[in-house]
Design a protein around this motif. Structure first.
Motif, PDB file in Angstrom:
ATOM      1  N   ALA A 134      21.890  53.745  94.141  1.00 28.83           N
ATOM      2  CA  ALA A 134      21.916  53.058  95.434  1.00 28.83           C
ATOM      3  C   ALA A 134      21.217  51.706  95.342  1.00 28.83           C
ATOM      4  O   ALA A 134      21.673  50.711  95.921  1.00 28.83           O
ATOM      5  CB  ALA A 134      21.258  53.923  96.507  1.00 28.83           C
ATOM      6  N   LEU A 135      20.103  51.640  94.592  1.00 29.82           N
ATOM      7  CA  LEU A 135      19.381  50.383  94.416  1.00 29.82           C
ATOM      8  C   LEU A 135      20.244  49.379  93.671  1.00 29.82           C
ATOM      9  O   LEU A 135      20.395  48.224  94.118  1.00 29.82           O
ATOM     10  CB  LEU A 135      18.083  50.634  93.651  1.00 29.82           C
ATOM     11  CG  LEU A 135      17.332  49.386  93.165  1.00 29.82           C
ATOM     12  CD1 LEU A 135      16.921  48.507  94.344  1.00 29.82           C
ATOM     13  CD2 LEU A 135      16.123  49.766  92.329  1.00 29.82           C
ATOM     14  N   TYR A 136      20.804  49.786  92.543  1.00 33.21           N
ATOM     15  CA  TYR A 136      21.615  48.863  91.744  1.00 33.21           C
ATOM     16  C   TYR A 136      22.832  48.388  92.535  1.00 33.21           C
ATOM     17  O   TYR A 136      23.214  47.214  92.470  1.00 33.21           O
ATOM     18  CB  TYR A 136      22.058  49.528  90.439  1.00 33.21           C
ATOM     19  CG  TYR A 136      20.919  49.867  89.501  1.00 33.21           C
ATOM     20  CD1 TYR A 136      19.674  49.258  89.637  1.00 33.21           C
ATOM     21  CD2 TYR A 136      21.071  50.796  88.472  1.00 33.21           C
ATOM     22  CE1 TYR A 136      18.621  49.558  88.786  1.00 33.21           C
ATOM     23  CE2 TYR A 136      20.028  51.099  87.602  1.00 33.21           C
ATOM     24  CZ  TYR A 136      18.804  50.481  87.774  1.00 33.21           C
ATOM     25  OH  TYR A 136      17.760  50.783  86.920  1.00 33.21           O
ATOM     26  N   ALA A 137      23.453  49.309  93.288  1.00 32.74           N
ATOM     27  CA  ALA A 137      24.622  48.942  94.103  1.00 32.74           C
ATOM     28  C   ALA A 137      24.228  47.941  95.189  1.00 32.74           C
ATOM     29  O   ALA A 137      24.961  46.983  95.466  1.00 32.74           O
ATOM     30  CB  ALA A 137      25.236  50.192  94.726  1.00 32.74           C
ATOM     31  N   SER A 138      23.060  48.132  95.791  1.00 34.06           N
ATOM     32  CA  SER A 138      22.596  47.225  96.852  1.00 34.06           C
ATOM     33  C   SER A 138      22.344  45.826  96.318  1.00 34.06           C
ATOM     34  O   SER A 138      22.700  44.831  96.955  1.00 34.06           O
ATOM     35  CB  SER A 138      21.315  47.785  97.489  1.00 34.06           C
ATOM     36  OG  SER A 138      21.544  49.042  98.072  1.00 34.06           O
ATOM     37  N   VAL A 139      21.721  45.744  95.141  1.00 31.31           N
ATOM     38  CA  VAL A 139      21.453  44.445  94.514  1.00 31.31           C
ATOM     39  C   VAL A 139      22.772  43.749  94.173  1.00 31.31           C
ATOM     40  O   VAL A 139      22.930  42.536  94.385  1.00 31.31           O
ATOM     41  CB  VAL A 139      20.595  44.643  93.242  1.00 31.31           C
ATOM     42  CG1 VAL A 139      20.548  43.370  92.410  1.00 31.31           C
ATOM     43  CG2 VAL A 139      19.184  45.079  93.619  1.00 31.31           C
ATOM     44  N   PHE A 140      23.732  44.516  93.672  1.00 30.65           N
ATOM     45  CA  PHE A 140      25.062  43.988  93.327  1.00 30.65           C
ATOM     46  C   PHE A 140      25.784  43.472  94.569  1.00 30.65           C
ATOM     47  O   PHE A 140      26.288  42.342  94.590  1.00 30.65           O
ATOM     48  CB  PHE A 140      25.882  45.101  92.648  1.00 30.65           C
ATOM     49  CG  PHE A 140      27.294  44.717  92.304  1.00 30.65           C
ATOM     50  CD1 PHE A 140      27.581  44.138  91.081  1.00 30.65           C
ATOM     51  CD2 PHE A 140      28.335  44.940  93.196  1.00 30.65           C
ATOM     52  CE1 PHE A 140      28.893  43.779  90.749  1.00 30.65           C
ATOM     53  CE2 PHE A 140      29.640  44.591  92.884  1.00 30.65           C
ATOM     54  CZ  PHE A 140      29.911  44.004  91.656  1.00 30.65           C
ATOM     55  N   VAL A 141      25.818  44.282  95.617  1.00 28.37           N
ATOM     56  CA  VAL A 141      26.510  43.909  96.860  1.00 28.37           C
ATOM     57  C   VAL A 141      25.842  42.691  97.493  1.00 28.37           C
ATOM     58  O   VAL A 141      26.512  41.804  98.038  1.00 28.37           O
ATOM     59  CB  VAL A 141      26.522  45.102  97.849  1.00 28.37           C
ATOM     60  CG1 VAL A 141      26.990  44.665  99.236  1.00 28.37           C
ATOM     61  CG2 VAL A 141      27.415  46.213  97.316  1.00 28.37           C
ATOM     62  N   CYS A 142      24.525  42.629  97.419  1.00 27.95           N
ATOM     63  CA  CYS A 142      23.779  41.502  97.979  1.00 27.95           C
ATOM     64  C   CYS A 142      24.222  40.190  97.323  1.00 27.95           C
ATOM     65  O   CYS A 142      24.494  39.194  98.016  1.00 27.95           O
ATOM     66  CB  CYS A 142      22.283  41.718  97.791  1.00 27.95           C
ATOM     67  SG  CYS A 142      21.251  40.405  98.469  1.00 27.95           S
ATOM     68  N   PHE A 143      24.302  40.182  95.995  1.00 29.40           N
ATOM     69  CA  PHE A 143      24.703  38.959  95.287  1.00 29.40           C
ATOM     70  C   PHE A 143      26.140  38.580  95.619  1.00 29.40           C
ATOM     71  O   PHE A 143      26.419  37.439  96.015  1.00 29.40           O
ATOM     72  CB  PHE A 143      24.546  39.136  93.777  1.00 29.40           C
ATOM     73  CG  PHE A 143      24.941  37.918  92.980  1.00 29.40           C
ATOM     74  CD1 PHE A 143      24.007  36.933  92.706  1.00 29.40           C
ATOM     75  CD2 PHE A 143      26.236  37.752  92.516  1.00 29.40           C
ATOM     76  CE1 PHE A 143      24.364  35.796  91.975  1.00 29.40           C
ATOM     77  CE2 PHE A 143      26.609  36.632  91.789  1.00 29.40           C
ATOM     78  CZ  PHE A 143      25.670  35.647  91.517  1.00 29.40           C
ATOM     79  N   PHE A 144      27.050  39.524  95.451  1.00 26.76           N
ATOM     80  CA  PHE A 144      28.465  39.189  95.632  1.00 26.76           C
ATOM     81  C   PHE A 144      28.838  39.013  97.096  1.00 26.76           C
ATOM     82  O   PHE A 144      29.723  38.216  97.416  1.00 26.76           O
ATOM     83  CB  PHE A 144      29.341  40.253  94.967  1.00 26.76           C
ATOM     84  CG  PHE A 144      29.401  40.109  93.478  1.00 26.76           C
ATOM     85  CD1 PHE A 144      30.369  39.312  92.882  1.00 26.76           C
ATOM     86  CD2 PHE A 144      28.473  40.732  92.672  1.00 26.76           C
ATOM     87  CE1 PHE A 144      30.416  39.153  91.509  1.00 26.76           C
ATOM     88  CE2 PHE A 144      28.507  40.581  91.300  1.00 26.76           C
ATOM     89  CZ  PHE A 144      29.484  39.793  90.711  1.00 26.76           C
ATOM     90  N   GLY A 145      28.163  39.730  97.992  1.00 21.25           N
ATOM     91  CA  GLY A 145      28.451  39.574  99.411  1.00 21.25           C
ATOM     92  C   GLY A 145      28.093  38.185  99.914  1.00 21.25           C
ATOM     93  O   GLY A 145      28.875  37.547 100.634  1.00 21.25           O
ATOM     94  N   ILE A 146      26.907  37.687  99.503  1.00 18.35           N
ATOM     95  CA  ILE A 146      26.467  36.368  99.977  1.00 18.35           C
ATOM     96  C   ILE A 146      27.149  35.239  99.206  1.00 18.35           C
ATOM     97  O   ILE A 146      27.608  34.252  99.803  1.00 18.35           O
ATOM     98  CB  ILE A 146      24.927  36.247  99.856  1.00 18.35           C
ATOM     99  CG1 ILE A 146      24.261  37.227 100.829  1.00 18.35           C
ATOM    100  CG2 ILE A 146      24.469  34.822 100.141  1.00 18.35           C
ATOM    101  CD1 ILE A 146      22.749  37.265 100.751  1.00 18.35           C
ATOM    102  N   MET A 147      27.274  35.378  97.895  1.00 19.00           N
ATOM    103  CA  MET A 147      27.884  34.308  97.106  1.00 19.00           C
ATOM    104  C   MET A 147      29.387  34.204  97.335  1.00 19.00           C
ATOM    105  O   MET A 147      30.014  33.192  96.980  1.00 19.00           O
ATOM    106  CB  MET A 147      27.609  34.515  95.612  1.00 19.00           C
ATOM    107  CG  MET A 147      26.136  34.405  95.228  1.00 19.00           C
ATOM    108  SD  MET A 147      25.321  32.885  95.800  1.00 19.00           S
ATOM    109  CE  MET A 147      26.248  31.634  94.929  1.00 19.00           C
ATOM    110  N   SER A 148      29.991  35.230  97.942  1.00 20.65           N
ATOM    111  CA  SER A 148      31.427  35.160  98.247  1.00 20.65           C
ATOM    112  C   SER A 148      31.721  34.277  99.461  1.00 20.65           C
ATOM    113  O   SER A 148      32.878  33.935  99.712  1.00 20.65           O
ATOM    114  CB  SER A 148      31.985  36.563  98.495  1.00 20.65           C
ATOM    115  OG  SER A 148      31.432  37.128  99.675  1.00 20.65           O
ATOM    116  N   ILE A 149      30.682  33.911 100.225  1.00 25.37           N
ATOM    117  CA  ILE A 149      30.888  33.050 101.401  1.00 25.37           C
ATOM    118  C   ILE A 149      31.499  31.709 100.981  1.00 25.37           C
ATOM    119  O   ILE A 149      32.534  31.302 101.528  1.00 25.37           O
ATOM    120  CB  ILE A 149      29.561  32.846 102.170  1.00 25.37           C
ATOM    121  CG1 ILE A 149      29.069  34.186 102.723  1.00 25.37           C
ATOM    122  CG2 ILE A 149      29.740  31.833 103.306  1.00 25.37           C
ATOM    123  CD1 ILE A 149      27.690  34.125 103.354  1.00 25.37           C
TER     124      ILE A 149
END
Length: 470
Positions: free
Chosen positions: A19-34
């Motif tokens: 869950a931690l690794y997935a959250s860190v991954f989603v955080c990067f790609f979610g924000i940088m995808s803007i």
């Protein structure tokens, strides 16, 4: 039942880790995808960027440490994960910027959306803190500290190991303290879950280890040189006879060439990158007392060869030369800051370029210390089989005031496990030192005074020693 609970606990930790690794991954790609919507659809950019993030991420976690709640304190875990995450973010961000340098986006290379990257790092820091503190809270809420027994030979040895165990008071609770010569030592072992055997002669230690193993007790014991040899040996079979083999290890020609090339390239790069810091340090030293900027001292390197090590001066001029101690009045105000962040060692990059030192290796000791340590521990000369280093396993895993014997153990572990990949890993791990306030801690003669709570038990075995040492 205990086995079932153990499996459930491992499952919970695994799920938290994922869950931690997935959250860190989603955080990067979610924000940088803007500003980069192509990251959210199947494309060459998204595929390469995801693979880069995963590959670099696993590499950095391997170097700095994983989400090992229950084994380490929260702050070191956070420091390890944040360094791994930040390096992964920066490398992936640079790779994404390169991918965006094309006719459809940027004609030339540009660093876009730096503010969003900073936002990503901040949110990941919050996420990591929540998972680490929350995970450790949950782990220690479920698991009570293990009852542990300390078996040792003297009051001084007890002070050393008890101090180390008490740092991890949530993992271990000292319930038994006993001299290895006590006739009830085996009964004490059976009362506990974890056994610490420290500073016990090898013959008696072996017997105690075999008894602990037979009765399925967790064992921790202080290693000797023979143990290091065994750890780094391999199992061979001659005909039908099992043997342990440790070949004489020296760096191959290829390893020496690669190590020297890495020393030259990286030290030059670090020298150029740190040049503004050199100017600031030099100005601060000069303004502080007007004395010399640099300090030279004779040290020992490979095969005992003597060379002059360069450092920024952190002590007053014309004072006695010996290892720093707590509240040392020889250290200047500027010197305290330089030592705290290890900036005083930057000039050693010149020693590396000249070939006297390497980036990674045993710490270059003062000649007086080499003589004294070798007198007490003849094996200390073994660490002179390789060049002295700016950083190394003993500097990263140990402290400034780690005993000479255990500095030797750490250095020999490095020497016997040498590889270029290990050097790279240790160079990356050097950043962790800046998050360890005790890494530059001076020698403190009162280090173990807070362990007097065990005074009555200790005096049962070592009363005369306690009186003499106090």
């Amino acid at each position: 039942m205990k086995r079932i609970l153990g499996k459930l606990e491992r499952t919970i930790i695994f799920l938290l880790k994922m869950a931690l690794y997935a959250s860190v991954f989603v955080c990067f790609f979610g924000i940088m995808s803007i500003p980069n919507p192509q990251l959210l659809r199947l494309s060459r950019t998204s595929g390469v960027t995801i693979l880069t993030f995963i590959a670099v991420g696993f590499g950095m976690i391997s170097a700095y440490g994983t989400y090992d709640i229950g084994k380490r304190k929260s702050k070191p875990i956070i420091a390890s994960l944040m360094l791994a995450t930040m390096i992964t973010d920066v490398v992936t961000y640079l790779q994404l910027s390169i991918m965006n340098t094309n006719a459809a986006n940027n004609a030339t290379f540009r660093l876009e959306s730096v503010g969003l990257l900073i936002c990503v790092v901040f949110l990941q820091f919050v996420i990591i803190n929540i998972f680490v503190y929350g995970g450790n809270f949950l782990y220690f809420h479920i698991n009570e500290p293990e009852k542990c027994c300390i078996i040792t030979s003297s009051a001084d040895s007890f002070r050393q190991i008890a101090h180390a165990v008490k740092v991890f008071h949530k993992q271990y609770r000292i319930t038994e303290i006993i001299d290895y010569r006590d006739e009830n030592v085996l009964k004490s072992i059976l009362k506990c879950e974890a056994i610490f055997i420290y500073d016990v002669p090898v013959k008696e230690r072996t017997e105690l280890i075999e008894y602990c193993y037979r009765n399925m007790r967790d064992i921790y014991f202080s290693p000797e040189i023979a143990d290091i040899v065994e750890i780094n040996s391999k199992h061979v079979i001659l005909d039908d006879i099992s043997l342990i083999n440790l070949g004489v290890k020296e760096l191959s020609i290829e390893q020496r060439v690669v190590k020297r090339a890495m020393d030259i390239v990286l030290s030059l790069f670090m020298l150029i990158l740190s040049s503004p810091i050199w100017l600031i340090c030099a100005a601060a030293i000069k303004i502080n007392d007007g004395g010399k900027i640099f300090f030279k001292q004779k040290r020992a390197t490979k095969n005992g060869r003597v060379f002059e090590v360069y450092k920024f001066r952190t002590m007053k001029e014309n004072v006695d030369n010996y290892s720093a101690v707590a509240e040392d009045d020889r250290i200047t105000k500027v010197g305290k800051t330089l030592r705290k962040y290890r900036l005083d060692e930057l000039p050693q990059l010149l020693n590396i370029l000249s070939g006297d030192m390497s980036l990674v290796g045993p710490r270059p000791e003062m000649l007086e210390n080499v003589y004294l340590y070798t007198k007490d521990y003849p094996e200390f000369e073994y660490r002179l089989r390789v060049k002295a280093g700016l950083t190394g396993y003993a500097q990263i895993a140990g402290k400034y005031d780690t005993s000479p014997k255990y500095k030797l153990v750490l250095d020999l572990m490095y020497i016997e496990n040498y590889s270029i990949l290990r050097d790279i890993k240790l160079l990356l791990q050097t950043l962790i030192v800046f998050f360890k306030p005790d890494s530059t801690q001076a020698f403190d003669t009162e280090k173990y005074s807070n362990l007097r709570m065990y005074e009555k038990i200790v005096e049962k075995y070592w009363g005369d020693q306690m009186d003499a040492e106090d």
